[in-house]
Design a protein around this motif. Structure first.
Motif, PDB file in Angstrom:
ATOM      1  N   GLN A 116       0.839  -1.194   0.000  1.00 43.41           N
ATOM      2  CA  GLN A 116       0.000   0.000   0.000  1.00 43.41           C
ATOM      3  C   GLN A 116       0.874   1.244   0.000  1.00 43.41           C
ATOM      4  O   GLN A 116       0.557   2.236  -0.651  1.00 43.41           O
ATOM      5  CB  GLN A 116      -0.893   0.081   1.247  1.00 43.41           C
ATOM      6  N   LYS A 139      -7.294  16.566  -4.383  1.00 49.80           N
ATOM      7  CA  LYS A 139      -7.528  15.758  -3.183  1.00 49.80           C
ATOM      8  C   LYS A 139      -8.383  14.530  -3.434  1.00 49.80           C
ATOM      9  O   LYS A 139      -8.578  13.702  -2.560  1.00 49.80           O
ATOM     10  CB  LYS A 139      -8.216  16.620  -2.119  1.00 49.80           C
ATOM     11  N   ARG A 140      -8.946  14.437  -4.653  1.00 49.78           N
ATOM     12  CA  ARG A 140      -9.852  13.324  -4.929  1.00 49.78           C
ATOM     13  C   ARG A 140      -9.555  12.721  -6.304  1.00 49.78           C
ATOM     14  O   ARG A 140      -9.185  13.443  -7.231  1.00 49.78           O
ATOM     15  CB  ARG A 140     -11.308  13.802  -4.894  1.00 49.78           C
ATOM     16  N   GLN A 155      -9.358  -3.142  -1.948  1.00 53.26           N
ATOM     17  CA  GLN A 155      -9.276  -2.491  -0.645  1.00 53.26           C
ATOM     18  C   GLN A 155      -7.907  -1.839  -0.455  1.00 53.26           C
ATOM     19  O   GLN A 155      -7.791  -0.731   0.054  1.00 53.26           O
ATOM     20  CB  GLN A 155      -9.506  -3.571   0.419  1.00 53.26           C
ATOM     21  N   LYS A 158      -7.614   1.516  -2.111  1.00 49.99           N
ATOM     22  CA  LYS A 158      -8.310   2.538  -1.324  1.00 49.99           C
ATOM     23  C   LYS A 158      -7.438   2.956  -0.138  1.00 49.99           C
ATOM     24  O   LYS A 158      -7.309   4.134   0.177  1.00 49.99           O
ATOM     25  CB  LYS A 158      -9.646   2.005  -0.805  1.00 49.99           C
ATOM     26  N   ASP A 159      -6.840   1.954   0.515  1.00 48.91           N
ATOM     27  CA  ASP A 159      -5.972   2.230   1.665  1.00 48.91           C
ATOM     28  C   ASP A 159      -4.765   3.062   1.258  1.00 48.91           C
ATOM     29  O   ASP A 159      -4.322   3.938   1.994  1.00 48.91           O
ATOM     30  CB  ASP A 159      -5.496   0.923   2.304  1.00 48.91           C
ATOM     31  N   LYS A 162      -5.683   6.595   1.241  1.00 45.07           N
ATOM     32  CA  LYS A 162      -5.811   7.144   2.606  1.00 45.07           C
ATOM     33  C   LYS A 162      -4.464   7.570   3.171  1.00 45.07           C
ATOM     34  O   LYS A 162      -4.364   8.577   3.863  1.00 45.07           O
ATOM     35  CB  LYS A 162      -6.431   6.097   3.541  1.00 45.07           C
ATOM     36  N   ASP A 165      -3.798  10.989   1.999  1.00 45.93           N
ATOM     37  CA  ASP A 165      -4.901  11.947   2.004  1.00 45.93           C
ATOM     38  C   ASP A 165      -5.470  12.217   0.625  1.00 45.93           C
ATOM     39  O   ASP A 165      -5.892  13.327   0.329  1.00 45.93           O
ATOM     40  CB  ASP A 165      -4.436  13.288   2.595  1.00 45.93           C
ATOM     41  N   GLU A 167      -8.464  11.113  -1.527  1.00 49.18           N
ATOM     42  CA  GLU A 167      -9.706  10.358  -1.411  1.00 49.18           C
ATOM     43  C   GLU A 167      -9.962   9.619  -2.725  1.00 49.18           C
ATOM     44  O   GLU A 167     -10.129  10.239  -3.775  1.00 49.18           O
ATOM     45  CB  GLU A 167     -10.871  11.295  -1.089  1.00 49.18           C
TER      46      GLU A 167
END
Ligand SMILES: Nc1ncnc2c1ncn2[C@@H]1O[C@H](COP(=O)(O)OP(=O)(O)OP(=O)(O)O)[C@@H](O)[C@H]1O
Ligand SMILES: [Mg+2]
Length: 506
Positions: A116, A139-140, A155, A158-159, A162, A165, A167
């Motif tokens: 990750q 940021k996204r 998953q 996604k992690d 995170k 920061d 999204e």
């Protein structure tokens, strides 16, 4: 109100790419330092401890193979005990070992990194390049993953977001994104095959496009089949030839291996345009007497085709399976779309032409379509008009639970549409049992041992009672992103139970 933009990111095994839909509605690829639209997915730490990502990392990888990580997407969400880890170990010079959750940990520049964290470094670089270029903090993002990624691998991405920061507003499948790049804004009514053979992974999806509705009929793939394997076929041949001539095994020399690897990929690429290419590396090693030795060989396109025939076969077997799963025949397919750099190999195109009875379409750019599709989808998420894109995707492999005999009880079959929810009634097997545990797996095999363990779910707070007299309602939810969550309820009281998930040794 003007919100911060969402970018689309294609986080590739070998190259990553980002795009955005501008206020004007045009899609734009984000250039790196004015030129390239893709960044190598490579992370390194040099001997001074500096972190290098992208071109900077690639430039030094011949000299610093042990601290240069590439192809790591293949290890994302993978169990350390998995067979593929052994295969990877043989192919790369960086060090990998077991992490605390039976995941893979890498050692780079005397520091340890989870997969990750490596993905996060690459995502972070793309984000910074985009922020710089667009002159606004990003940021996204919508991030793409191979259609054949399982729950854990999704998953993990996604992690990774995170950690920096960023999204990850939505994970979408790479072939689905490519279909968006092809179909959005064209008012189509077509059934298309997306054949995506990239650096590390192969995906094939059959997608029905009805204007802004993109419905995946079936998908399949292999996260261990891509350009890297074509390179390895050349490398293997070179090593064998050199050993036969000199008795020296170059596989144990990381710097020599890196030089061979580099030239192997270039040779493969050249052979897409030429029939014959020399393969020469001076001073690759020395004899025991200190005599320098060179590699002097040549490769023809035919040779490469023979060496990689089985790889192409595997992709076509998967195409055939997906076609059967979709209930369609080759005649029903309007277009075959090529995505991924490795589809530039002429034999891949020839074989697909034979299979479908017509040549593949050049409707999308093989390197850019995925990022463009991700950007289009990102834009559509913000769009409140009825022009919103509707994605109807599927899960690539069955999800289910372990039976008492080690068999696999399928809850969602492969190609089940997402989002999706199912309920299952379970009961206790011993008196006064207050907890219920189940192991959830994903894969296409009948026995769980051959599938991937997603986690062990424990539901606690069951009323003590005689065995078999209490019911527990288990609810399985697969999100639009293909990620599983589970809940349990007492059907008598409607009360939710506490759920804990653990990824254990498999
Ligand atoms: N002209 C060419 N002929 C053959 N192979 C090529 C050619 N150009 C690029 N490739 C190969 O394509 C692969 C990279 O493709 P691509 O950038 O689509 O992969 P990726 O998106 O990083 O990986 P993935 O989608 O598997 O995660 C590399 O293995 C590269 O050697
Ligand atoms: Mg790709």
């Amino acid at each position: 109100m003007h919100k911060e933009p969402i970018i689309g990111i294609d986080l590739g095994t070998t190259n990553s790419c980002a795009a955005i839909v501008e206020d004007s509605g045009n899609v734009k690829l984000i250039p790196y330092k004015g030129g390239e639209y893709t960044i190598p997915s490579i992370f390194a730490i040099d001997d001074k401890g500096n972190e290098l990502i992208g071109f900077e990392a690639k430039r030094q990888w011949q000299l610093n193979p042990r601290n240069t990580v590439y192809g790591s997407k293949r290890l994302v969400g993978v169990n350390y005990s998995s067979e593929v880890v052994g295969t990877m170990k043989k192919a790369v010079a960086y060090n990998m070992r077991a992490g605390t959750k039976n995941d893979v940990t890498l050692d780079v520049g005397k520091k340890e990194f989870s997969l990750q964290e490596i993905s996060a470094k690459i995502l972070g670089k793309i984000r910074d390049v985009a922020s710089n270029y667009l002159k606004t903090p990003i940021k996204r993002a919508v991030v793409t993953v191979p259609a054949y990624f399982n729950d854990r691998q999704r998953q993990s991405v996604k992690d990774a977001g995170k950690l920096i920061d960023l999204e990850v507003v939505r994970i979408i499948n790479e072939p689905t994104a490519a279909a968006l790049a092809y179909g959005v804004g064209k008012t189509l009514k077509e059934k298309v095959v997306i054949y995506d053979l990239g650096g590390g992974t192969f995906d094939v999806s059959i997608i029905e496009i009805r204007d802004r509705v993109f419905e995946v009929k079936a998908t399949g793939g292999d996260v261990f089949l891509g350009g890297i394997d074509f390179d390895n076929a050349i490398i293997h041949h070179v090593l064998k030839d050199f050993a036969a001539k000199t008795g020296i095994d170059l596989a144990t020399d990381p710097v020599a291996m890196q030089r061979i690897k580099d030239l192997a990929e270039r040779t493969k690429i050249d052979l897409s345009a030429r029939e014959e290419v020399p393969f020469n590396i001076p001073f690759i090693t020395m004899t025991a007497q200190g005599q320098p030795l060179n590699i002097e060989m040549k490769f023809t396109r035919k040779m490469l085709e023979q060496l990689t025939n089985q790889l192409v076969d595997r992709t076509l077997q998967m195409v055939a399976r997906v076609l059967v799963d979709s209930g369609l025949s080759t005649k029903d397919i309007d277009e075959v779309m090529l995505v991924g750099g490795q589809t530039r190999m002429p034999v891949v195109q020839d074989r697909l032409t034979k299979f479908f009875g017509k040549p593949p379409s050049k409707g999308v750019h093989p390197d850019e379509a995925v990022a463009i599709g991700a950007a289009l989808y990102a834009h559509s998420l913000e769009d409140n008009t009825n022009l919103r894109i509707q994605l109807l995707d599927v899960i690539p492999m069955a999800i289910g639970l372990e039976r008492g005999d080690g068999g696999f009880h399928v809850v969602f079959p492969r190609n089940a549409s997402i989002p999706n929810a199912k309920q299952l009634l379970a009961t206790t097997s011993i008196d006064n049992q207050t907890e219920l545990a189940m192991r959830i797996y994903q894969g296409d095999h009948d026995t769980v041992a051959r599938n991937d363990l997603l986690g062990e779910f424990t539901f606690s707070g069951i009323m003590p009672a005689k065995a078999g007299t209490v019911n527990v309602e288990i609810i399985f939810d697969v999100s639009v992103e293909g990620i599983l969550t589970m809940r349990a309820k007492d059907p008598a009281t409607g009360r939710e139970m506490k759920t804990t998930v653990r990824v254990t040794q498999s």
